[in-house]
Design an enzyme around this catalytic site. Structure first.
Site, short mmCIF file in Angstrom:
data_model
loop_
_atom_site.label_atom_id
_atom_site.label_comp_id
_atom_site.label_asym_id
_atom_site.label_seq_id
_atom_site.Cartn_x
_atom_site.Cartn_y
_atom_site.Cartn_z
CG ASP A 102 92.81 25.12 34.69
OD1 ASP A 102 94.02 24.87 34.83
OD2 ASP A 102 92.25 25.21 33.58
CG HIS A 103 97.95 24.23 39.93
ND1 HIS A 103 98.17 25.52 40.36
CD2 HIS A 103 98.77 23.46 40.70
CE1 HIS A 103 99.06 25.53 41.33
NE2 HIS A 103 99.45 24.30 41.56
NE ARG A 104 95.04 24.57 31.98
CZ ARG A 104 94.25 24.31 30.95
NH1 ARG A 104 94.76 24.10 29.76
NH2 ARG A 104 92.94 24.25 31.10
CB ILE A 128 93.46 29.09 40.51
CG1 ILE A 128 92.40 29.97 39.86
CG2 ILE A 128 93.39 29.17 42.02
CD1 ILE A 128 91.03 29.38 39.91
#
Ligand code: CAO
Length: 411
Positions: free
Chosen positions: A383-385, A387
């Protein structure tokens, strides 16, 4: 023309149960129902069951109340059947009707408040399994009753949601497949019906990135084979997945953000390590969870993997055995592949995909030559939010080092 006859609907055969309470009456006098529409719901100590309408018609009179206990043959209500096309009102078998029961899955006690939500126990259970707040779903059934399709559609968009808030997508393509050629319609399994909307939600809500890397597992595989020989008599098979779980726990401890969940403006860092693994079953994809994997040795992890996989294939996993995961591994290594994009299993923030290990030539500076090494492909979706790319690259590089030499897990 014979006069329209009234159908007396009775409690059908409910197996060994007697005196089963009515927990919900879904119709009122004057309501029109279609054949098989649920009329009311009974609940034994094992299951909730909908009694369906034996015919289309209008409910004339209710003969029971919520809370009343009923047994096979108890009169429930009377139904005025819909007029048939030739003007003959009643079906041939007028008189008491005992419709086939539609069994709903067991209803677990959660203390849900009744409120204005109008949904059967089976829908409430589906909602619980999918973590859907029923009060946020608009029911399209009679009197706003929530149907399984409504659950799949998800919550109603917030009032006044403009561009940027709703997805505002065109309707799903509608194709008359039968007009194009022969087709077969196959009902989706219960697991598929539950997992599909969850996967769609996770894919849409989580900004996914997948980071691919490789681990040299030559020595690990040799050790795995040796251990399996040593433990052949114990009936425990140490699979690559068992080692991956142990290696992931060691890596997660060093990279706590990967063992977390987003909660509003906070990140919840979990100090327990419950590793789920995707299991392919005839009924669909399930994710049993090895709880407290950090406190378990390889043999115990392997033994629990075997037990949970067996239960998954037999469709016998308990609710508790698929809950509480903090990180997931999806291993397709036994089948094939070189990389893929696993979908993050919300509310987790990362999932490791593993594909088939293969012997590859790897340059050895010491030997000044290419050496045949067993290389395992790793695909980490995150989850780029939560990591960023550099953290993901470090995580997988760390994991690859641990897999290359599991002694590092002890550090
Ligand atoms: N590379 C090469 N070979 C591998 C491997 C890998 N990464 N992983 C497993 N294998 C081999 C094993 O060595 C074993 O070979 P032998 O029978 O010769 O010993 C064989 O493949 C089968 O392995 P296994 O199934 O016994 O063990 P597993 O731990 O790999 O798999 C389980 C267990 C439950 C994960 C698996 O049965 C399964 O369901 N996999 C599918 C998961 C899935 O569908 N994921 C996609 C979900 S979408 O994200």
């Amino acid at each position: 023309m014979s006069p329209t006859k009234v159908i007396a609907v009775e409690v059908p055969d409910i197996g060994d149960f007697e005196s089963v309470p009515i927990i919900e009456i879904l119709v009122a006098p004057g309501d029109t129902v279609a054949v098989d529409d649920p009329l009311l719901t009974l609940e034994s100590d094992k299951a909730a069951m909908d009694v369906p309408a034996p015919a289309a018609g209008t409910v004339k009179e209710l003969r029971v109340k919520v809370g009343e206990k009923v047994s096979q043959g108890t009169a429930l209500l009377t139904l005025l059947p819909a007029e048939s096309g030739d003007g003959e009102g009643a079906p041939a078998n007028d008189g008491p009707q005992t419709p086939a029961l539609q069994e709903s899955p067991a209803r677990s006690a959660t203390g849900e408040s009744p409120g204005p939500v109008y949904a059967s126990p089976s829908i409430r259970r589906l909602a619980r399994e999918q973590d859907i707040d029923l009060s946020s779903v608009t029911g399209s059934g009679r009197k706003g009753r929530i149907t399984a399709d409504d659950l799949n559609r998800g919550p109603a968009p917030p009032q006044g949601a403009g561009p940027g808030l709703g997805l505002d997508l065109p309707p799903w393509p509608s194709v008359d497949f039968e007009a194009l050629g022969p087709v077969e319609r196959v009902p989706r399994s219960r697991i598929e019906k539950i997992s599909a909307p969850n996967l769609a939600r996770n894919w849409v809500m989580i900004p996914h990135v997948t980071h691919n890397d490789e681990a040299d597992v030559t020595d690990l595989e040799a050790w795995r084979k040796q251990l399996n020989q040593e433990h052949a008599a114990d009936g425990i098979k140490l699979t690559m997945l068992a080692f991956l779980i142990a290696a992931c726990v060691a890596t997660l401890k060093e990279h706590p953000n990967f063992n977390s969940s987003l909660d509003g403006d906070e990140l919840v860092l979990k100090r327990y390590w419950n590793v789920g693994f995707a299991a392919d079953t005839a009924g669909g994809l399930v994710v049993p969870v090895i709880k407290n994997a950090d406190r378990k040795g390889l043999l115990q992890i392997a033994s629990e993997l075997g037990e949970l996989s067996g239960k998954a294939r037999a469709g016998k996993l308990a609710h508790d055995e698929i809950k509480g995961g903090t990180f997931t591994i999806s291993s397709l290594g036994g089948i094939g592949g070189t990389s893929f994009t696993p979908i993050v299993n919300a509310p987790e923030v990362a999932i490791l995909g593993v594909t088939r290990a293969a012997i590859k030539p790897v340059w050895s500076p010491e030997e000044s030559s290419f050496q045949p090494r067993l290389i395992l492909p790793l695909s980490l979706s995150y989850d780029h939010r939560v990591i960023d790319g550099a953290a993901a690259a470090r995580f997988v590089a760390h994991l690859a080092r641990v897999l290359c030499d599991l002694r590092r897990a002890l550090l």
